[in-house]
Design an enzyme around this catalytic site. Structure first.
Site, PDB file in Angstrom:
ATOM      1  N   CYS A  79       0.833  -1.202   0.000  1.00 52.32           N
ATOM      2  CA  CYS A  79       0.000   0.000   0.000  1.00 52.32           C
ATOM      3  C   CYS A  79       0.879   1.268   0.000  1.00 52.32           C
ATOM      4  O   CYS A  79       1.476   1.593  -1.010  1.00 52.32           O
ATOM      5  CB  CYS A  79      -0.990  -0.016   1.165  1.00 52.32           C
ATOM      6  SG  CYS A  79      -2.363   1.139   0.952  1.00 52.32           S
ATOM      7  N   HIS A 168      -3.754  -5.166   0.620  1.00 54.21           N
ATOM      8  CA  HIS A 168      -3.205  -5.603   1.914  1.00 54.21           C
ATOM      9  C   HIS A 168      -3.265  -7.123   2.012  1.00 54.21           C
ATOM     10  O   HIS A 168      -4.291  -7.690   2.398  1.00 54.21           O
ATOM     11  CB  HIS A 168      -3.994  -4.973   3.070  1.00 54.21           C
ATOM     12  CG  HIS A 168      -3.707  -3.525   3.276  1.00 54.21           C
ATOM     13  ND1 HIS A 168      -2.667  -3.067   4.052  1.00 54.21           N
ATOM     14  CD2 HIS A 168      -4.321  -2.419   2.785  1.00 54.21           C
ATOM     15  CE1 HIS A 168      -2.649  -1.750   4.038  1.00 54.21           C
ATOM     16  NE2 HIS A 168      -3.643  -1.329   3.269  1.00 54.21           N
ATOM     17  N   GLU A 170      -1.997  -8.983   4.168  1.00 49.17           N
ATOM     18  CA  GLU A 170      -1.935  -9.442   5.557  1.00 49.17           C
ATOM     19  C   GLU A 170      -3.286  -9.583   6.227  1.00 49.17           C
ATOM     20  O   GLU A 170      -3.397 -10.203   7.292  1.00 49.17           O
ATOM     21  CB  GLU A 170      -1.052  -8.489   6.386  1.00 49.17           C
ATOM     22  CG  GLU A 170      -1.630  -7.108   6.635  1.00 49.17           C
ATOM     23  CD  GLU A 170      -1.354  -6.092   5.527  1.00 49.17           C
ATOM     24  OE1 GLU A 170      -1.447  -4.893   5.803  1.00 49.17           O
ATOM     25  OE2 GLU A 170      -1.037  -6.516   4.399  1.00 49.17           O
ATOM     26  N   VAL A 225      -1.772 -16.717  31.056  1.00 54.60           N
ATOM     27  CA  VAL A 225      -0.904 -17.400  30.097  1.00 54.60           C
ATOM     28  C   VAL A 225       0.492 -16.785  30.063  1.00 54.60           C
ATOM     29  O   VAL A 225       1.500 -17.491  30.165  1.00 54.60           O
ATOM     30  CB  VAL A 225      -1.528 -17.352  28.683  1.00 54.60           C
ATOM     31  CG1 VAL A 225      -0.609 -18.011  27.670  1.00 54.60           C
ATOM     32  CG2 VAL A 225      -2.894 -18.013  28.676  1.00 54.60           C
TER      33      VAL A 225
END
Length: 510
Positions: A79, A168, A170, A225
């Protein structure tokens, strides 16, 4: 030496998603602000240029010397990164006739290894107001869409490859975007995919031994966690040089204090439990403002922890479960984001204790922490626990926190969480809990009139907690939970379900 990809961040909201996608391909990567100097080490295999909310034609738009970078390693511009590449080498970037945002069909014009395993047409996600109108000399067009003439391109000259894409890859909506990124990593950069949980554990344990030596480490654990996995890694490296502290602040879930301590004992972690619940109730008395409650809990937690630390000798290091999103946020392009609310964690401890930090998870995302935890042999039930806020149930009790209200909420919360587990829904939601409202309403139980509290059920789906949608739990399930709470928790006669998404709401109510 682990191979590495660098992501230069120009301020895009999607930059962390790029990193997550790279890590999912078992390739290690780091995000750095675009203006930081790049260290061209032998392990660096390639560089990705992120998107940005800026326009390349703005007077003070962010820039980097792409030619110098590309002289060293392959480059992929996404981008804004693609637009900056086109502009830097003599192409034309201008405002689009309309803002191009949302789904589009990518159409491959020229075959290339970057499209290996992809369909000739695939759905991609656009988010830009500028478009590349003309490519620079020496560059060739690879793909377009119905609305933009240049959706993907590459450099023709010899040397390290240089690619640019207007979409994009991703984001989830780019259906073959992960394949595209994997092609860049493996086919273009030659990455060997050596970033695995087992590899990480071996490297981290060796690094911890080198950092810590014979010194002693103290660490606050929460039962969550991050702190559990961090402590397990440290313990594997240095054994009984680690002392863990788990504080019962009075606003944990029902029976959680003893259950967590039992689990720590079973996995061999040296953790001391401190029941300070009455002290916390006294500190919270009369406080109704959310920030006042958070600060009271945070301040007293530090006092309790310091008291315990003072009883130990030769403590020089403080262990923390810091993870990568925290690190990225602290060095982002624009600096730390505005504080929406100050969640209590162990963030205040380093300043008070003046101890050197040990942060074995500071390069991991949450999902990677879970994978490492499973590889370490930590019970799946603990690894897959929902996130739980540092201030605990105190921020799920609207108004003053008292022991009576905590016990009421604990009972209702236990019904909800256990029902999610029993019906196989627990793992389908990111986070769930019950909120006790400062509202009483009239009800009827048998032939008697009641005037009791209302609770709200909250359950959300999310990937990383940055955004979240309310979980579409079955009506039959919600009816079951409502009946169970009202019938078995004396003091509650009404149950509602929160159907707000984040944004504009937050996951927690306070």
């Amino acid at each position: 030496m682990t191979e590495k990809i660098l992501i230069l961040d120009f301020g895009s909201q999607y930059t962390q998603l790029i990193a997550r996608a790279v890590r999912e391909a078992n390739v290690y990567c780091e995000i750095i602000p675009y203006h930081h100097q790049v260290a061209f080490e032998p392990s660096l295999k390639g560089i990705i240029l992120s998107g940005s909310p800026a326009s390349v034609n703005d007077e003070k738009s962010p820039e980097v010397d792409i030619a110098s970078i590309n002289a060293q390693v392959p480059v992929l511009g996404i981008c804004y990164g693609a637009q900056l590449t086109a502009k830097c080498f003599g192409g034309l970037v201008a405002k689009s006739n309309k803002r191009e945002y949302g789904r589009a069909q990518l159409r491959t014009i020229k075959e290339d290894v970057i499209f290996k395993g992809m369909d000739s047409q695939s759905q991609v996600w656009m988010s830009h107001s500028d478009s590349i109108k003309n490519l620079p000399a020496g560059y060739e067009l690879l793909a377009d869409t119905d609305s933009i003439p240049v959706a993907a391109f590459k450099k023709q000259e010899k040397g390290h490859p240089l690619y640019g894409v207007q979409f994009h890859p991703e984001v989830y909506h780019s259906t073959q975007g992960k394949t595209f990124l994997k092609n860049f990593l493996l086919e273009i950069c030659g990455c060997k995919q050596d970033w695995t949980p087992a590899h990480f554990i071996t490297d981290t344990v060796n690094a911890l031994r080198a950092q810590i030596g014979k010194r002693r480490v103290i660490m606050a654990l929460s039962g969550g966690v991050d702190s559990t996995v961090a402590a397990t890694l440290i313990h594997r490296a240095i054994g009984d040089q680690l002392t863990g502290i788990f504080v019962d602040n009075g606003v944990l879930r029902k029976n959680e204090f003893h259950a967590v301590l039992k689990t720590y004992e079973e996995i061999g972690l040296p953790v001391k439990g401190i029941d300070a619940s009455e002290r916390f109730y006294k500190s919270l008395a009369g406080k109704t403002d959310p920030e006042a409650k958070r600060k009271a809990i945070g301040s007293l937690f530090i006092d309790v922890f310091q008291e315990e630390a003072a009883q130990l000798k030769n403590i020089e290091l403080l262990g923390q479960g810091t993870i990568y999103p925290d690190v990225i946020e602290s060095v982002s392009v624009h600096g730390p984001s505005v504080t929406i609310k100050s969640h209590h964690n162990v963030g205040g401890l380093p300043e008070h204790l003046h101890l050197e930090l040990v942060e074995p998870l500071r390069l991991l995302f949450k999902d990677e922490v879970r994978k490492i935890g499973l590889e370490l042999g930590i019970p799946p039930a603990m690894i897959h626990r929902h996130p739980f806020p540092g201030p605990g149930l105190a921020i799920r009790i609207l108004g003053e926190v008292t022991a009576e209200r905590v016990h009421l909420l604990q009972a209702a919360d236990q019904v909800f969480i256990q029902a999610l587990r029993d019906k196989g829904l627990y793992d389908a939601v990111w986070q769930a809990g019950v909120i006790l409202l400062p509202v009483k309403s009239v009800g009827v139980m048998g032939d008697e009139r009641t005037y009791e509290y209302t609770v709200a059920l909250r359950a959300v789906t999310s990937v990383d907690g940055m955004t979240a949608d309310w979980a579409h739990l079955p009506y039959e399930f919600l009816a079951h939970v409502s009946n169970e709470i009202i019938n078995h928790v004396k003091g509650i006669n009404r149950v509602v379900y929160d159907i707000s998404s984040k944004p504009p709401a937050t996951i927690e109510w306070e």
